[in-house]
Design a protein around this motif. Structure first.
Motif, PDB file in Angstrom:
ATOM      1  N   ALA A   1      41.705 149.476  37.915  1.00  0.00           N
ATOM      2  CA  ALA A   1      40.187 149.070  37.169  1.00  0.00           C
ATOM      3  C   ALA A   1      41.001 147.770  35.901  1.00  0.00           C
ATOM      4  O   ALA A   1      40.432 146.784  35.485  1.00  0.00           O
ATOM      5  N   HIS A   2      42.116 148.190  35.476  1.00  0.00           N
ATOM      6  CA  HIS A   2      42.634 146.982  34.469  1.00  0.00           C
ATOM      7  C   HIS A   2      42.846 145.533  34.840  1.00  0.00           C
ATOM      8  O   HIS A   2      43.546 144.308  34.452  1.00  0.00           O
ATOM      9  N   LEU A   3      43.494 145.596  36.146  1.00  0.00           N
ATOM     10  CA  LEU A   3      43.238 143.896  36.718  1.00  0.00           C
ATOM     11  C   LEU A   3      41.768 143.080  36.951  1.00  0.00           C
ATOM     12  O   LEU A   3      42.065 141.999  36.680  1.00  0.00           O
ATOM     13  N   PHE A   4      40.207 143.739  36.214  1.00  0.00           N
ATOM     14  CA  PHE A   4      39.545 143.458  36.208  1.00  0.00           C
ATOM     15  C   PHE A   4      38.967 143.244  35.024  1.00  0.00           C
ATOM     16  O   PHE A   4      37.848 143.228  35.048  1.00  0.00           O
ATOM     17  N   GLY A   5      39.455 143.365  34.098  1.00  0.00           N
ATOM     18  CA  GLY A   5      39.340 142.918  32.724  1.00  0.00           C
ATOM     19  C   GLY A   5      38.538 141.776  32.328  1.00  0.00           C
ATOM     20  O   GLY A   5      38.271 141.175  33.382  1.00  0.00           O
ATOM     21  N   LYS A   6      38.800 141.726  31.130  1.00  0.00           N
ATOM     22  CA  LYS A   6      37.670 140.211  30.232  1.00  0.00           C
ATOM     23  C   LYS A   6      38.435 139.101  31.264  1.00  0.00           C
ATOM     24  O   LYS A   6      38.411 138.334  31.094  1.00  0.00           O
ATOM     25  N   GLN A   7      40.286 139.651  30.866  1.00  0.00           N
ATOM     26  CA  GLN A   7      40.949 138.791  31.716  1.00  0.00           C
ATOM     27  C   GLN A   7      41.669 139.209  32.842  1.00  0.00           C
ATOM     28  O   GLN A   7      42.312 140.131  32.690  1.00  0.00           O
ATOM     29  N   PRO A   8      41.131 138.486  34.470  1.00  0.00           N
ATOM     30  CA  PRO A   8      41.320 139.137  35.420  1.00  0.00           C
ATOM     31  C   PRO A   8      42.945 139.232  35.006  1.00  0.00           C
ATOM     32  O   PRO A   8      43.057 137.899  35.212  1.00  0.00           O
ATOM     33  N   ASP A   9      43.787 140.046  35.610  1.00  0.00           N
ATOM     34  CA  ASP A   9      45.122 140.175  35.757  1.00  0.00           C
ATOM     35  C   ASP A   9      45.338 139.195  37.759  1.00  0.00           C
ATOM     36  O   ASP A   9      45.693 139.647  38.818  1.00  0.00           O
ATOM     37  N   VAL A  10      45.278 137.834  37.230  1.00  0.00           N
ATOM     38  CA  VAL A  10      45.635 136.954  38.406  1.00  0.00           C
ATOM     39  C   VAL A  10      46.950 137.307  39.100  1.00  0.00           C
ATOM     40  O   VAL A  10      46.902 136.808  40.320  1.00  0.00           O
ATOM     41  N   ALA A  11      47.822 137.335  38.911  1.00  0.00           N
ATOM     42  CA  ALA A  11      48.907 136.642  39.305  1.00  0.00           C
ATOM     43  C   ALA A  11      49.394 138.343  39.738  1.00  0.00           C
ATOM     44  O   ALA A  11      49.792 138.495  40.705  1.00  0.00           O
ATOM     45  N   THR A  12      49.084 139.779  39.288  1.00  0.00           N
ATOM     46  CA  THR A  12      49.094 140.368  39.657  1.00  0.00           C
ATOM     47  C   THR A  12      48.276 140.935  40.651  1.00  0.00           C
ATOM     48  O   THR A  12      48.359 141.107  42.250  1.00  0.00           O
ATOM     49  N   ILE A  13      46.581 140.687  40.643  1.00  0.00           N
ATOM     50  CA  ILE A  13      46.592 140.701  42.416  1.00  0.00           C
ATOM     51  C   ILE A  13      45.978 139.543  43.657  1.00  0.00           C
ATOM     52  O   ILE A  13      46.762 140.099  44.537  1.00  0.00           O
ATOM     53  N   ALA A  14      47.364 138.432  43.079  1.00  0.00           N
ATOM     54  CA  ALA A  14      48.313 137.767  44.231  1.00  0.00           C
ATOM     55  C   ALA A  14      49.415 138.389  44.432  1.00  0.00           C
ATOM     56  O   ALA A  14      48.772 137.823  45.878  1.00  0.00           O
ATOM     57  N   ARG A  15      49.699 139.195  44.061  1.00  0.00           N
ATOM     58  CA  ARG A  15      51.278 139.582  44.360  1.00  0.00           C
ATOM     59  C   ARG A  15      50.173 140.778  45.465  1.00  0.00           C
ATOM     60  O   ARG A  15      51.066 140.853  46.384  1.00  0.00           O
TER      61      ARG A  15
END
Length: 330
Positions: free
Chosen positions: A299-313
């Motif tokens: 869930a922490h990857l999709f907060g108000k500021q999505p962790d685009v870099a980690t999702i890409a990895r």
């Protein structure tokens, strides 16, 4: 009134439990060889992927051996929910080993049966990812190296679920557990850690290695049946989502298994003597977000500021699996 032919549109499909198929095509669970080896009354969580995987895997092994089967089971969720002393849900010869020596105990059972001249009795060892990829890894590698006549089945729910959802070496990157970084710049499990035990098993060049999921139970039954037709060390790695540990809905267990395969995060294949002999093709690769979003551990990857870099990895890891195993269909 003219008699009309009733059309059963499921005929010819491989729907689990389909009794309209020819007997040789039916699922073990739908045929008269169903053993209920793991019977009702156990204490698994609602939607437990491990309970489902074990039920189908062991029943298939029992059918393949005409009931001549002994199981050694490592400590873990499967052992705890199925055998709360003095009760058991197992309807077969079943031994509880320590957390780390299920492979060694199974090897001893196989040696004893050989010494007694009981060649018809086969042996299965079972463990979760913690008891397989971590604590029991040395015994498992020894079993592979000696080519002992044991089928080892790993039920992979990607953490130590029985003891409170701690990280194991099968926990995927960025997933939150009770022992991974909860906050900070990069919460969750680190990248660059863990073990791919199916590939390690292949490096031992044992007779048979396969992966499977509870999203395709017919495939799981087929692979267990094939494994029991082979002598020597064999390894099957089954993907079994854990609703409690993953923070997922209990009804999404099969869905998550399917999404893991279709995203490329969990490649389904089989290998013999270290060489891949078959893969489960994917018609269309789905974005990794479709698999991650239903799980609170991401869930922490999709907060108000999505962790685009980690999702890409994570997407890159899935893409690498697609390329490595040639998973995309024509």
């Amino acid at each position: 009134m003219e008699q009309a032919t009733v059309k059963f549109y499921q005929t010819g499909t491989f729907t689990v439990g389909n009794r309209l198929l020819a007997p040789e095509q039916r699922s073990v669970q739908a045929g008269d060889q169903r053993r209920n080896s793991l019977n009702s009354g156990h204490r698994a969580c609602q939607g437990c992927g491990e309970a489902l995987g074990a039920r189908y895997a062991i029943d298939a092994a029992m059918a393949a051996t005409n009931g001549q089967l002994i199981a050694a089971n490592a400590t873990g969720c499967l052992e705890v929910f199925s055998t709360p002393y003095p009760e058991t849900s197992w309807q077969m010869p079943w031994l509880h080993s320590l957390f780390g020596n299920a492979a060694a105990v199974a090897t001893g059972i196989a040696a004893a049966m050989k010494a007694k001249g009981r060649s018809e009795v086969r042996v299965v060892a079972q463990g979760g990812d913690g008891g397989t990829t971590d604590i029991g890894f040395g015994c498992l590698s020894g079993m592979f190296e000696r080519n002992d006549d044991v089928l080892y089945i790993c039920y992979d729910n990607e953490a130590y679920m029985n003891t409170g959802v701690q990280r194991s070496s099968a926990t995927p990157p960025a997933a939150r557990t009770a022992t991974t970084m909860p906050v900070g710049e990069h919460p969750g499990n680190d990248f660059g850690q863990g073990k791919n035990v199916p590939l390690i098993a292949m490096a031992h060049e044992i007779p048979y290695v396969a992966t499977a999921t509870v999203a395709d139970l017919r495939d799981l039954e087929r692979k267990v049946t094939k494994a029991m037709s082979i002598h020597g060390a064999r390894y099957i790695h089954i993907f079994v989502p854990c609703p409690l540990g993953w923070g997922a809905a209990s009804q999404d267990t099969i869905k998550l298994s399917r999404l893991a395969v279709e995203s490329g995060m969990f490649p389904v294949f089989e290998a013999e003597a270290g060489v891949v002999t078959g893969v489960r093709k994917i018609r269309h690769q789905i974005p990794i977000e479709d698999y991650l979003r239903p799980q609170k551990r991401f869930a922490h990857l999709f907060g108000k500021q999505p962790d685009v870099a980690t999702i890409a990895r994570l997407q890159a890891r899935a893409d690498r699996n697609i390329r490595r195993f040639g998973l995309l269909g024509e």
